[in-house]
Motif scaffolding. Structure first.
Motif, PDB file in Angstrom:
ATOM      1  N   SER A  97     -16.786  11.490  15.908  1.00 55.42           N
ATOM      2  CA  SER A  97     -15.663  12.735  16.414  1.00 55.42           C
ATOM      3  C   SER A  97     -15.123  11.908  17.410  1.00 55.42           C
ATOM      4  N   PRO A  98     -13.583  12.099  17.370  1.00 58.96           N
ATOM      5  CA  PRO A  98     -12.555  11.745  18.281  1.00 58.96           C
ATOM      6  C   PRO A  98     -12.482  12.818  19.391  1.00 58.96           C
ATOM      7  N   TYR A  99     -13.264  13.920  19.457  1.00 61.70           N
ATOM      8  CA  TYR A  99     -13.284  14.934  20.298  1.00 61.70           C
ATOM      9  C   TYR A  99     -14.552  14.995  21.218  1.00 61.70           C
ATOM     10  N   ALA A 100     -14.381  15.194  22.459  1.00 60.38           N
ATOM     11  CA  ALA A 100     -15.598  15.260  23.202  1.00 60.38           C
ATOM     12  C   ALA A 100     -16.349  16.507  23.022  1.00 60.38           C
ATOM     13  N   HIS A 101     -15.848  17.643  22.743  1.00 60.55           N
ATOM     14  CA  HIS A 101     -16.672  18.663  22.766  1.00 60.55           C
ATOM     15  C   HIS A 101     -15.874  19.617  21.419  1.00 60.55           C
ATOM     16  N   ALA A 102     -16.413  20.185  20.231  1.00 56.48           N
ATOM     17  CA  ALA A 102     -15.962  20.676  19.244  1.00 56.48           C
ATOM     18  C   ALA A 102     -16.701  21.070  18.279  1.00 56.48           C
ATOM     19  N   GLU A 103     -16.175  22.551  17.728  1.00 55.51           N
ATOM     20  CA  GLU A 103     -16.985  23.040  16.731  1.00 55.51           C
ATOM     21  C   GLU A 103     -16.596  22.086  15.258  1.00 55.51           C
ATOM     22  N   ILE A 104     -17.710  21.845  14.460  1.00 52.25           N
ATOM     23  CA  ILE A 104     -17.258  21.405  13.132  1.00 52.25           C
ATOM     24  C   ILE A 104     -17.132  22.402  12.091  1.00 52.25           C
ATOM     25  N   PRO A 138     -14.008  23.601  25.439  1.00 51.49           N
ATOM     26  CA  PRO A 138     -13.653  23.018  26.748  1.00 51.49           C
ATOM     27  C   PRO A 138     -14.875  21.913  27.134  1.00 51.49           C
ATOM     28  N   THR A 139     -14.292  21.009  28.013  1.00 47.60           N
ATOM     29  CA  THR A 139     -15.194  19.973  28.098  1.00 47.60           C
ATOM     30  C   THR A 139     -15.528  19.799  29.740  1.00 47.60           C
ATOM     31  N   GLY A 151     -18.687  28.694  36.767  1.00 47.56           N
ATOM     32  CA  GLY A 151     -17.363  28.477  36.300  1.00 47.56           C
ATOM     33  C   GLY A 151     -17.104  27.568  35.345  1.00 47.56           C
ATOM     34  N   ALA A 152     -17.929  26.423  35.528  1.00 46.61           N
ATOM     35  CA  ALA A 152     -17.654  25.035  34.803  1.00 46.61           C
ATOM     36  C   ALA A 152     -18.229  25.392  33.225  1.00 46.61           C
ATOM     37  N   SER A 153     -17.161  25.119  32.304  1.00 48.93           N
ATOM     38  CA  SER A 153     -17.694  25.263  30.870  1.00 48.93           C
ATOM     39  C   SER A 153     -19.062  24.789  30.629  1.00 48.93           C
ATOM     40  N   LEU A 154     -19.707  25.271  29.832  1.00 52.51           N
ATOM     41  CA  LEU A 154     -21.096  24.949  29.183  1.00 52.51           C
ATOM     42  C   LEU A 154     -21.142  23.944  27.976  1.00 52.51           C
ATOM     43  N   VAL A 155     -21.772  23.022  28.012  1.00 50.46           N
ATOM     44  CA  VAL A 155     -21.897  22.070  26.885  1.00 50.46           C
ATOM     45  C   VAL A 155     -22.842  23.016  26.107  1.00 50.46           C
ATOM     46  N   TYR A 156     -23.921  23.625  26.481  1.00 47.66           N
ATOM     47  CA  TYR A 156     -24.930  24.148  25.553  1.00 47.66           C
ATOM     48  C   TYR A 156     -24.967  25.679  26.402  1.00 47.66           C
ATOM     49  N   ALA A 157     -24.913  26.625  25.472  1.00 50.84           N
ATOM     50  CA  ALA A 157     -25.093  27.991  26.136  1.00 50.84           C
ATOM     51  C   ALA A 157     -26.590  28.323  26.670  1.00 50.84           C
ATOM     52  N   ASP A 158     -27.427  27.386  26.284  1.00 56.40           N
ATOM     53  CA  ASP A 158     -28.751  27.751  26.875  1.00 56.40           C
ATOM     54  C   ASP A 158     -29.417  26.728  27.962  1.00 56.40           C
ATOM     55  N   GLU A 199     -33.516  14.658  45.967  1.00 57.51           N
ATOM     56  CA  GLU A 199     -33.410  15.916  45.349  1.00 57.51           C
ATOM     57  C   GLU A 199     -32.278  15.197  44.003  1.00 57.51           C
ATOM     58  N   THR A 200     -32.609  15.514  42.910  1.00 58.11           N
ATOM     59  CA  THR A 200     -31.632  15.114  41.839  1.00 58.11           C
ATOM     60  C   THR A 200     -31.680  16.092  40.809  1.00 58.11           C
ATOM     61  N   TRP A 201     -30.348  16.491  40.597  1.00 56.56           N
ATOM     62  CA  TRP A 201     -29.933  17.141  39.513  1.00 56.56           C
ATOM     63  C   TRP A 201     -29.646  16.550  38.225  1.00 56.56           C
ATOM     64  N   GLY A 202     -30.362  16.679  37.009  1.00 57.85           N
ATOM     65  CA  GLY A 202     -29.846  15.836  35.846  1.00 57.85           C
ATOM     66  C   GLY A 202     -29.041  16.743  35.115  1.00 57.85           C
ATOM     67  N   VAL A 203     -27.631  16.217  34.949  1.00 61.08           N
ATOM     68  CA  VAL A 203     -26.708  17.200  34.335  1.00 61.08           C
ATOM     69  C   VAL A 203     -26.027  16.860  33.018  1.00 61.08           C
ATOM     70  N   ILE A 204     -25.788  17.742  32.465  1.00 67.16           N
ATOM     71  CA  ILE A 204     -25.287  17.476  30.818  1.00 67.16           C
ATOM     72  C   ILE A 204     -23.930  17.470  30.930  1.00 67.16           C
ATOM     73  N   THR A 205     -23.203  16.565  30.458  1.00 64.64           N
ATOM     74  CA  THR A 205     -21.874  16.668  30.249  1.00 64.64           C
ATOM     75  C   THR A 205     -21.513  16.240  28.667  1.00 64.64           C
TER      76      THR A 205
END
Lengths: 792, 153, 287
Positions: free
Chosen positions: A40-47, A138-139, A150-157, A354-360
Motif C-alpha cells: 500500500s502507498p497509503y498509511a490508512h485506506a479501505e481496499i 484519516p491517519t 478527537g484523534a482519528s482511530l486506526v481501529y474502531a475497537d 507509566e507507559t501507554w502503548g499507542v497504535i498509529t
C-alpha cells in the motif's frame, strides 16, 4: 585447554571472506519461482477492489493472490491465520494482523497482494500491473497525539488508539518525593524512531512436499523455533512435526529479524498454492516499510533531588508508538524491558513509570538493539546531566554521589529488578583514568576561552540482559519461557557435535561456544562442531536477542558438558575398576585417571568409543554419549558501563566531530575478548547513529519521508576516531560462565553519552536540550536562537 | 530482445544471452551461481555488491551486464589463487574485520583496490576510501585495522 | 532492484549514436549509468530505449590546447579527480562525488546531462564559465554552462542531442579555484555546493567566477559575490563580506530535505562560498 578468555580467531570466517556465506537469498532450488508483494502507498485506506487480471496474464507469471485468497485459502493451500502477538500484558487490545491486508491497510507498506513468477524481474513487472482501488482514511502518526480526544482511530475497537497501559513502581511515594524535593529537573523528550538496516534484507524460501505434508522454510530469523511454533500454532497450520524452519547464515539482525513477519506466512503458503518452491527477497526500500522499527517514545520525565544532588525520586510518563500492528514482542519493549531499568546505576528511593502503548498508522515498532534500555538510559542520563548543570555540580561527581555502593549487592531496585553484582565506582574510576578526565576538562576550559565549542559527555548505564527466567517472563506476558536448549553429542570417534538453540548472525557463536565446550571437555577446538539454526537438527530453542546467548545458550552447554563428564568418568571408573569418587577428570588434556595413579587412565576418545561399543558399561547404564539441557536462568544479567566522549561542534555549520570515545564496560567474564570488543564497538557506532543522524520520519499522512539510504543516514567509517575500550569484570553469579552479555551495552550507552557531549559543548550558550538526532542543522538553529536571545 | 554477451569472470569466459536490463550483480549471482557478491540496498549506496570490472572497483548493482560485455570481472570468489587466500582476506580474518559477513565480500573487494599502489595508506585515507561500503555490525574499527594490515606496508 | 524492460543499442561512434537517437525518439543515453540505473532500479525511470555511448573513444580523455582543457563527456569522475591539468575546483569536486566505486563509472557528461540539483559538477562548471559542446542531428553547438543548466533536472539539451565535451580554462599563473560542499550525510549529495575561481594579480582580484548549487533547482552564478571581489585587494575580512553577498544571488526558489531546511541552507551558502573563496585565493597565491 584454556580457550575461554582468549581472543581465538573466528572459525566461521573462512566461508564469509571467500563469499561462501549461506544466506537465504543465495538459495537456488529446482523449479523455484519468485514472489513479489504489492504494498500500500497509503498509511490508512479501505481496499475497495483489487484487479489482478493484467498481472495474471503477463507471460511468466505463475499466479497472483490477494489477502482474501490467503484468508479463505485455495484448493491447494489452506487458510492462513492472523499473526499473533507473543507478549501480551493484561488488558492489551491486539489489532488483527492478516499476512496480507484484507479489508483495509493500516500503514504504508502493508501488503495487499502477491505475485509469483518465473523470475524476480517478471514478478516486479507484474506488480506494476496490479490495480488497487483504495479509499484513503484519516491517519494518526504521533504516539501522544493519537491518544487525544478527537484523534482519528486506526481501529474502531481500540479507543484512543491505546493498546495497553502499563505501570510499575510506587506512584504515591514518587509523587511525594517530587512534592518534597529541594529540586526537580523536568524534561520533555522524544526518543526518535529508528530503522534497523541490517545490511542483509529479509528473505524467505519455502519448499513443500505435498505427499509427506512436510514444509521447509528458510528464513532470515534470529529464532527459527519461535517462528516454527507460531507458523504451526497460528498462521500456517502445518503441524510442528512436519515443519522445518532453517535460519542459515543471517546478515545481521539487531532485533529486526526476531519477529514473525507476514512473508514467513505468505511464502510457505505460496509454495503450497503453486506446488513449487518459492523465494522472496526484500529490497532495501521494501525493508524500510516492513521491517519492525525501533524506539519512538514521547516522554515526560522528572527527577527529584536534594540540594546536595542526592536523587530522591523519578517519574516517567511515556507514549510509546507501537505502529499499526503489535509486532511479536512489541509490548515488552516499553514496559518490562524499560521501566524496570529506571533506577540506572543509582539509588533512587521512589520510582514511578507509566507507559501507554499507542497504535498509529506507521510501520510496527518492536525490539531494536537495546530494546527499551537505551530509552531508559537516555532519559535518566539526560536528567542527571541537567541536574548537575542546575545544581552546579560536575557531571561525574553527581553520578558518583548516587551510585549503588559495592557492598549493597544484591540490590533490590524499586522497579522489580534485583541487580546481582556490580562495582560501579570502579567503572567510573577506570573510565576517568583511561580518559584522563581532569585533563580533558582543563583542555576544554582552554578551548572555551578560544571560543571553541568543545563538549565532554559522560554516562553511566545499566541494562538487563539475557531474558530471562521463565516464571518471570511468562508472568510479565511472554507467551513462551525464555530458557535455552543445548545438546552435546559425542560421536564414537570422539568428535563432538553441539546443537544449540542460540543463533549466530554476527556474534561468533561457532567460535565462542566451541571455546566453552572445548574447555569443559578438555578437547581441542577443532574437535567441536557448533550447529545452530535448523529446527530439524537442534532442540527447541528460543533464539538470540537481548544479549542472551552466552549467558543462557552457552550455559546450557556447560551443563551438558557436566553431564558428559560425569558419564565419561563413571565409565572410566568402571573400566579402570576404581571408585567414581577417586577419578580425576583432567580438563586440560581430556584424560580421566585414577587419583594418585596417573598411569591408570583413559582418554576421552577411548571412552567415547567404548560408550557406543557398549561391551563393558556400568550396570544399568545406557550406551551412547550425549546430553541435553534446557537451561532456565535464575535471573537476568546486568551489564553496566561508564562512557566518556569528547566532541567539537563547528560553530559555523553545527557539524559534530567526535574527537575521542572512551568506553569502560562490565559485561562479566569474557569468553573471547576480541569478539566482545567487536560487539561493544559495533554497538557504540549504532548508538552514535541515533544520537547524530538516524531518524525514521513520517509526515502527517503517514508517508515515510526517510524511505531509503538516500535520506536515512547510517554511520560511515569516516565519522569515528579510534575507540578507547576498557573493561571491568564483575562476574554474573547467575550462570556458570559468569558472563553478562555484550551485544547491546555499547548502543545503550553511546546514544546518551554523545547527546550529553553535544549538550555540554552548547552549555556556554545556555542551550538546555535538543531532541535527537543532533544534526548539524538542529545544532546550528539552537546556536542561532541562543545568540538571538531566543528561549530554548 | 536478448543481447549476447561474453564476460570473463574470475578467469573463465561466459557467453550468455541476456535481457539488457539484467544487472551485472544478477548475472553473477543468478546466471553464474556466484552468490558471494551480495545485494544490500537498491540505491547504489551500501557497496555490498562491489566487484572488480576491468581492474576497477564498481558497484555491480549499478552496471548492466551488457555494459560488461567483453570485459573482465573479478568477484570475491576469484580473489584467492590456487587455494591461497588473498592477503586482504587473511587480514580480515586475523583482525576480526567481520561479524555477520554480509558486507564483507564487497568490503574486501573495495579494500583491495583502495590499497593497491598504496601500501602505506593512512587510517584516515582508509576511512574515507570506504565511504561507499556500509557495515552495520562492526562499527568499522576492525575493518580499518584489517585494511591497514592487508595493505602490507 | 529490478529495472523495467527496455531496448538496448550500443553505439560505436558519435554518428552512430546520433543515428540511433534519431531512429528511436525518446531514447535515453547511457554512459556510466550512475544517474540512470539507480533511478531504473527503483522504477522511477522507465526509458523504453537506451543508447549506450560508454565505449565511444572519441568521447573519452582530457586534452590541453590553447589555454583550454577539453574533457571528453564520458570521462569518469575518477579520471578527472586524478587529473593535474584541470582546474582544481573541478578535480576536487569530482573527487567528492559519491564514493570510489561510483567515481569509477560515473561520467561528467552523464552527470551534467542529468542535472540533479544535488550534484557538484554543474556548480563548478558554472563558476568556471565552462563551455558545453553538444552535437545532434542538426549539427554542433556550444553553450556556456550557465545557459546549459536551466532548471531542476532540466538542461538545454534537445531531443537527439548529446554532450560531447566540456571545455574549461587551463589554470594559469595567479589563478586558483576550489569547491566546498555541505554534503547530505545519507546520500552525500550537495545540500549546498560552492565553487569559486579567482585570478589574482599583485594582490588584486582581476577575475572571479562564483557559483552556488545544491540549494536551488539548478546551479546559479553569484554575480554579487563576483562584483564584491573584482578589482579589490583581498584579505580575510573582505572575503567574508564578499561571501555574504551570495544571499542576493540565490533567488527565492529553494530545495530542502530532512537534513537541511531552507534557512539553514541559505546561511550555509554564505559559509561555503567563504570556504571555497578562501581556498581558491590561497591556491591562486601559490600558483
Amino acid at each position: 585447554m584454556g580457550y575461554v578468555g582468549k581472543s581465538v580467531k573466528r572459525v566461521e570466517d573462512p566461508r564469509f571472506i571467500q563469499g561462501r556465506g549461506k544466506y537465504v537469498a543465495n538459495l537456488q532450488l529446482p523449479g523455484m519461482a519468485y514472489a513479489a508483494i504489492k504494498r500500500s502507498p497509503y498509511a490508512h485506506a479501505e481496499i475497495i477492489s483489487i484487479n489482478t487480471e493484467k498481472a495474471q496474464n503477463l507471460e511468466g507469471v505463475v499466479a497472483v493472490f490477494t489477502g482474501r485468497d490467503l484468508m479463505e485459502g485455495t484448493r491447494l493451500s489452506g487458510p492462513c491465520g492472523t499473526l499473533p502477538c507473543g507478549f501480551v500484558p493484561p488488558n492489551t487490545k491486539v489489532p488483527t494482523h492478516h499476512p496480507l491486508a484484507v479489508e483495509k491497510v493500516n500503514h504504508v507498506g502493508d501488503g495487499v497482494a502477491v505475485v509469483v513468477a518465473e523470475s524476480a524481474y517478471i514478478a516486479y513487472d507484474a506488480l506494476d500491473m496490479i490495480e488497487v482501488d483504495y479509499k484513503p482514511l484519516p491517519t494518526v502518526v504521533d504516539a501522544k497525539a493519537a491518544t487525544k480526544e478527537g484523534a482519528s482511530l486506526v481501529y474502531a475497537d481500540i479507543p484512543n488508539n491505546t493498546s495497553f497501559f502499563w505501570t510499575l513502581g510506587d506512584k504515591e511515594a514518587t509523587k511525594k518525593a517530587l512534592a518534597e524535593a529541594d529540586h526537580v529537573v523536568e524534561l520533555d523528550l522524544i526518543n526518535q524512531r529508528l530503522i534497523p538496516n541490517a545490511i542483509e534484507p529479509r528473505a524467505a524460501v519455502a519448499q513443500w512436499d505435498k505427499f509427506t505434508g512436510e514444509m521447509t522454510l528458510w528464513t532470515t530469523s534470529q529464532n527459527p523455533h519461535i517462528i516454527r511454533l507460531l507458523l504451526s500454532g497460528f498462521t500456517l497450520g502445518v503441524p510442528e512435526n512436519k515443519l522445518r524452519v532453517v535460519s542459515p547464515d543471517v546478515g545481521g539482525g539487531f532485533g529486526s529479524k526476531m519477529f514473525h513477519y507476514p512473508e514467513e506466512v505468505i511464502v510457505p503458503w505460496l509454495a503450497r498454492a503453486v506446488d513449487r518452491p518459492v523465494k522472496w527477497v526484500a529490497s532495501r526500500s521494501e525493508s524500510y516499510v516492513t521491517d519492525a522499527q525501533g524506539r519512538d517514545h514521547v516522554t515526560n520525565c522528572k527527577l527529584a533531588l536534594k540540594s546536595d544532588g542526592t536523587f530522591t525520586g523519578l517519574w516517567v510518563s511515556t507514549w510509546a508508538n507501537m505502529g499499526a500492528y503489535l509486532s511479536t514482542f512489541a509490548p515488552l519493549i516499553p514496559t518490562a524491558l524499560y521501566i524496570t531499568l529506571f533506577s540506572g546505576l543509582y539509588k533512587i528511593p521512589a520510582i514511578w513509570g507509566e507507559t501507554w502503548g499507542v497504535i498509529t498508522n506507521t510501520v510496527p515498532v518492536d525490539a531494536y538493539r537495546g530494546a527499551g534500555r537505551p530509552e531508559a538510559s537516555y532519559q535518566l542520563e539526560r536528567l542527571v546531566d541537567l541536574a548537575a548543570r542546575e545544581l552546579n555540580m560536575d557531571v561525574v561527581e553527581i553520578r558518583r554521589k548516587n551510585l549503588i555502593p559495592e557492598n549493597e549487592f544484591p540490590y533490590q531496585t524499586p522497579v522489580a529488578m534485583i541487580y546481582d553484582s556490580g562495582n560501579y565506582q570502579k567503572l567510573f574510576d577506570k573510565v576517568e583514568e583511561l580518559a584522563g578526565y581532569q585533563e580533558m576538562r582543563k583542555e576544554q576550559a582552554k578551548a572555551r576561552q578560544e571560543g571553541r565549542l568543545v563538549g565532554i559527555g559522560v554516562s553511566g548505564c545499566i541494562e538487563a540482559s539475557a531474558p530471562g527466567p521463565s516464571p518471570v517472563v511468562t508472568s510479565l506476558g511472554s507467551a513462551i519461557g525464555l530458557y535455552e536448549s543445548g545438546i552435546v553429542r559425542v560421536h564414537p570417534t570422539g568428535q563432538v557435535s553441539v546443537f544449540t538453540g542460540s543463533h549466530a548472525h554476527g556474534q561468533g557463536h561457532e567460535t565462542t561456544f566451541a571455546q566453552v565446550v572445548a574447555d569443559e571437555l578438555g578437547l581441542p577446538m577443532e574437535a567441536i562442531q557448533i550447529v545452530h539454526g535448523d529446527t530439524d537438527r537442534i532442540p527447541f530453542g528460543t533464539g538470540t536477542y537481548g544479549s542472551r546467548s552466552a549467558a543462557i545458550g552457552a550455559s546450557a552447554l556447560v551443563r551438558c558438558a557436566e553431564k558428559i563428564r560425569e558419564k565419561v568418568t563413571r565409565i572410566a571408573a568402571h573400566q579402570l575398576e576404581a571408585d567414581f569418587e577417586d577419578m580425576v577428570y583432567d580438563k586440560d588434556n581430556g584424560i580421566i585417571y585414577v587419583k594418585g595413579s596417573p598411569d591408570k587412565s583413559k582418554t576421552f576418545a577411548e571412552i567415547a568409543f567404548t560408550s557406543y561399543y557398549a561391551a563393558n558399561l556400568p550396570a544399568g547404564m545406557e550406551p551412547g554419549m550425549e546430553a541435553t539441557t534446557y537451561y532456565d536462568p535464575s535471573n537476568f544479567t546486568f551489564p553496566n558501563s561508564a562512557h566518556i566522549v569528547q566532541v567539537e561542534i563547528d560553530k559555523h555549520t553545527g557539524a559534530v566531530t567526535i574527537q575521542r570515545y572512551i568506553a569502560v564496560d562490565d559485561v562479566g567474564k569474557t569468553i573471547n575478548p576480541m569478539i566482545v570488543d567487536g560487539q561493544i564497538v559495533g554497538g557504540i557506532v549504532q548508538g552514535v547513529g541515533q544520537a547524530l543522524w538516524e531518524h525514521g520520519v513520517y509526515d502527517a499522512n503517514g508517508q515515510l519521508l526517510s524511505g531509503s539510504l538516500m535520506n536515512y543516514a547510517l554511520p560511515r567509517a569516516d565519522h569515528f576516531p579510534k575507540m578507547e575500550i576498557g573493561r571491568t569484570e564483575t562476574p554474573s553469579p547467575h550462570n556458570p560462565l559468569g558472563v553478562k552479555g555484550a551485544g547491546e551495552m555499547g548502543t545503550i550507552a553511546a546514544t546518551v553519552t554523545v547527546a550529553n557531549a553535544v549538550m555540554d559543548a552548547l552549555e556556554p550558550l545556555g542551550i538546555r536540550h535538543i531532541d535527537m538526532p543532533l544534526t548539524a542543522e538542529k545544532i546550528w538553529q539552537a546556536i542561532q536562537s541562543s545568540q538571538n536571545g531566543g528561549a530554548n | 530482445m536478448n543481447v549476447p554477451v561474453s564476460i570473463t569472470v574470475n578467469g573463465v569466459q561466459h557467453r550468455r544471452d541476456v535481457e539488457p536490463r539484467l544487472l551485472l550483480v544478477h548475472f553473477l549471482r543468478d546466471m553464474l551461481g556466484l552468490t558471494g557478491t551480495n545485494i544490500g540496498c537498491d540505491t547504489s549506496q551500501c557497496g555490498a555488491c562491489t566487484v572488480h570490472l576491468d581492474g576497477m572497483s564498481v558497484k555491480s548493482c549499478t552496471v548492466l551486464a551488457v555494459q560488461a560485455d567483453g570485459s573482465s570481472v573479478t568477484t570475491i570468489e576469484g580473489l584467492a589463487q590456487n587455494g591461497k587466500l588473498h592477503p586482504m582476506q587473511h587480514a580480515f580474518w586475523e583482525n576480526h574485520g567481520l561479524q555477520c559477513g554480509y558486507c564483507t565480500p564487497g568490503m574486501i573487494m573495495a579494500a583491495v583496490k583502495l590499497v593497491e599502489n598504496n601500501p602505506n595508506i593512512s587510517e584516515e585515507e582508509i576511512r574515507h576510501g570506504l565511504e561507499g561500503n556500509l557495515c552495520r555490525c562492526t562499527g568499522y574499527e576492525n575493518i580499518v585495522k584489517s585494511v591497514k594490515a592487508g595493505a602490507g606496508g | 532492484m529490478y529495472p523495467p524492460k527496455f531496448e538496448y543499442y550500443r553505439a560505436n561512434s558519435v554518428s552512430e549514436a546520433l543515428a540511433l537517437l534519431t531512429q528511436h525518439s525518446g531514447a535515453k543515453v547511457l554512459a556510466g549509468g550512475h544517474s540512470l540505473i539507480p533511478a531504473m532500479n527503483i522504477r522511477l525511470a522507465n526509458p523504453g530505449v537506451l543508447i549506450d555511448i560508454g565505449r565511444i573513444d572519441e568521447l573519452k580523455g582530457i586534452a590541453t590546447a590553447n589555454g583550454s582543457v577539453r574533457i571528453g563527456s564520458i570521462t569518469t569522475h575518477a579520471t578527472i579527480a586524478a587529473s593535474s591539468v584541470v582546474p582544481q575546483a573541478l578535480s576536487e569536486a569530482a573527487g567528492m562525488i559519491g564514493d570510489p566505486q561510483v567515481r569509477n563509472r560515473g561520467t561528467i557528461g552523464g552527470n551534467i546531462s542529468h542535472a540533479d540539483p544535488g550534484s557538484d559538477l554543474p556548480t563548478v562548471l558554472t563558476a568556471l564559465n565552462a563551455k558545453i559542446q553538444i552535437t545532434g542531428a542538426a549539427g554542433n553547438r556550444t553553450l556556456a554552462a550557465s545557459d546549459f543548466f536551466i532548471d531542476l533536472l532540466l538542461t538545454a539539451l534537445q531531443e537527439g542531442e548529446i554532450v560531447t565535451a566540456i571545455e574549461v580554462p587551463a589554470p594559469g599563473a595567479g589563478q586558483g579555484s576550489a569547491y566546498a560542499k555541505l554534503a547530505n550525510p545519507a546520500s552525500r549529495y550537495a545540500m549546498v555546493g560552492a565553487a569559486v575561481a579567482v585570478t589574482i594579480v599583485d594582490g588584486t582580484c582581476t577575475a572571479a567566477g562564483v557559483a552556488v548549487g545544491g540549494l536551488t533547482p539548478c546551479a546559479k552564478n553569484a554575480p554579487s559575490v563576483e562584483a564584491a571581489l573584482i578589482g579589490k585587494a583581498l584579505n580575510a575580512d573582505m572575503l567574508a563580506a564578499a561571501a555574504e553577498a551570495a544571499q542576493n544571488d540565490l533567488g527565492d526558489d529553494f530545495l530542502e530535505d530532512l537534513y537541511a531546511g531552507v534557512e539553514y541552507r541559505k546561511s550555509m551558502a554564505k559559509v561555503f562560498v567563504n570556504r571555497a573563496l578562501s581556498a581558491a585565493v590561497q591556491r591562486a597565491q601559490r600558483h
